[in-house]
Motif scaffolding. Sequence first.
Motif, short mmCIF file in Angstrom:
data_model
loop_
_atom_site.label_atom_id
_atom_site.label_comp_id
_atom_site.label_asym_id
_atom_site.label_seq_id
_atom_site.Cartn_x
_atom_site.Cartn_y
_atom_site.Cartn_z
N UNK A 1 -3.08 -24.12 -11.68
CA UNK A 1 -3.39 -24.73 -10.39
C UNK A 1 -4.88 -25.14 -10.32
N UNK A 2 -5.73 -24.20 -10.71
CA UNK A 2 -7.17 -24.45 -10.68
C UNK A 2 -7.55 -25.53 -11.70
N UNK A 3 -6.88 -25.53 -12.85
CA UNK A 3 -7.17 -26.52 -13.90
C UNK A 3 -6.82 -27.92 -13.40
N UNK A 4 -5.70 -28.03 -12.69
CA UNK A 4 -5.30 -29.33 -12.14
C UNK A 4 -6.36 -29.84 -11.16
N UNK B 1 4.02 -27.85 7.01
CA UNK B 1 3.35 -27.49 8.28
C UNK B 1 2.55 -26.19 8.20
N UNK B 2 2.98 -25.24 7.39
CA UNK B 2 2.27 -23.96 7.35
C UNK B 2 0.95 -24.04 6.60
N UNK B 3 0.87 -24.96 5.65
CA UNK B 3 -0.27 -24.99 4.74
C UNK B 3 -1.41 -25.87 5.29
N UNK B 4 -1.04 -27.07 5.74
CA UNK B 4 -2.06 -27.99 6.22
C UNK B 4 -2.02 -28.08 7.74
N UNK C 1 -8.94 -34.11 -4.10
CA UNK C 1 -9.49 -32.80 -4.49
C UNK C 1 -9.57 -31.89 -3.27
N UNK C 2 -10.04 -32.45 -2.15
CA UNK C 2 -10.17 -31.65 -0.93
C UNK C 2 -8.79 -31.12 -0.51
N UNK C 3 -7.76 -32.00 -0.60
CA UNK C 3 -6.40 -31.59 -0.22
C UNK C 3 -5.91 -30.47 -1.14
N UNK D 1 -4.89 -26.58 -0.22
CA UNK D 1 -3.61 -26.04 -0.66
C UNK D 1 -3.82 -24.68 -1.34
N UNK D 2 -4.75 -24.65 -2.31
CA UNK D 2 -4.99 -23.40 -3.05
C UNK D 2 -5.52 -22.34 -2.11
N UNK D 3 -6.43 -22.76 -1.22
CA UNK D 3 -7.09 -21.81 -0.33
C UNK D 3 -6.11 -21.15 0.64
N UNK D 4 -5.11 -21.90 1.09
CA UNK D 4 -4.20 -21.30 2.07
C UNK D 4 -2.99 -20.62 1.43
#
Lengths: 95, 411
Positions: B247-250, B297-300, B24-26, B30-33
């Motif tokens: 995305x949010x539902x997942x 690399x750009x996201x995480x 969930x944190x990952x 992902x969504x946040x960035x």
Amino acid sequence: MSDLNVFGCWDLPKVHAYILINVEVGKTSHVFNELTKIRQATHVSITAGEFDIIVRVTVDDLEELFLITEKVHRIDGIIKTVTHVVEKEIAKAEV
Amino acid sequence: MTLLRRKYLFYSLSLASGILAAFVVAIDVWINTTAIHDPHIFGVSLFIVGVIVHIILLIALNTKIGKDMVLGEFLDPSFRGIIIPRGKLLKYMIIAGVGNAISSMSYFFIISEVPDPSAIMPFTNLVTAYLVIGDLVTEKEKPSVVEIHSIFMIIFGAFLVTLSKGTIDPLGLLLVLGPMNMGTFIYIYAQKRARMIKIDEYHFDSVNLRVWSLIFTAILFTTIMPFMIPLGQIVNACYVAITYFPLLAFDMIVTFLSYVLYIRALGLGKMSVVNALYSISVVVGLPITIILASLFPGVFLFPELTGVFGVIKVIGIIFVFLGMIALSLSEVTAYVFIKAKPRETQELIRNLLKIKGVEYISVTAGRYDYILRVKLRSLGKAYDNIVRELSRIDGISDFIWVSVLKEWERI
């Protein structure tokens, strides 16, 4: 034992009993597996000491307990059983 | 219902819940960035989608498959369809909602008002310490000394793993240790109490529990939200919720699964132990982040593994694992069969109850008069705590000790 449930009805008091079992050498696993199939058994413990297996059962009445002890007796490998019916039970937190 | 080893189920549920939480944190990162950058809008939109998804899931899990069987039973065997909470259940669901709302609101306040929020977030791990105290005060089965040692090892380990650079803001720290952790504590405690309530012969199931506690959180949240977050942002969040719904539902479905397992574990053991095992999420989170950071690399961002922070993280991981292994080392269970001299029974029962480690006393009709079930940390303690005490009690004519070697329990 009885308590008001969420729907405001009284749960019928259940009967608890311990069945203490002595098993033939080498038959412990078989007996243990058969005992775990009994629906009313809540704990099945293999023990070291005077008994080989201790089963705790919860039943609606003594008639049902009789049926279970009969079922237990039919399991191959059991030498002897002793049944103790619980008259009263006190958990530590209730005092 | 099948007969399972209670301990295995308890550990697998708590750990699986923690591992899902790491995913969930990952997903959150992902969504946040990539999609929703503003943490407020992200939080509120996730909340809106969450409530909708949970209600849909509850209805979907209510689908009948075959005779006397609903889909939700695969997730939680005690699920028997939709339950509208009433009486005591309703009370605990409201309390859970209040706790969750307090905790979420403090989180929103911290991310908007406090500089360096990531530096104080490790302190949320201390909520497990609050749960230890909660267990000691309220539970029938109090945590043993060794359990408390192991739990604290895990707490400090998780704290070290999540530690990051930045200044610790005193107000922020106070907010985390006060309302945020207290809110989480209340939330977990109310869920535990609700889970222990029995309807017919089944415990209140985790699916209904999760959905209803979220609904009550939502009710409280929507009444207070307008005072905390500007209206423009809320409207914006609604728009974002619609745009990024899949995305949010997942994200919320995985959250839901994690919670269902967590609540099932709560029904089997102490709150503090469940939460300590759930801390596996911070350890699992590290390899997940490393894999994702090398793929995207750009996201995480790569976690800092070189230098002092790397050493601290490794020490933290070792602490978490050591604590978990120490926790899982089993306790000794035994039955003591007692023959009593004919005299006043009340006095004898009172004396037996004073013995440390006695779980319950059954007064029986048969060859023995009393059967005690005892739980100890080690067999060595058996002599000091029990055998010596029993020989001191007047009224016992004979007793035998039967150690449990292996036990199955119906759950």
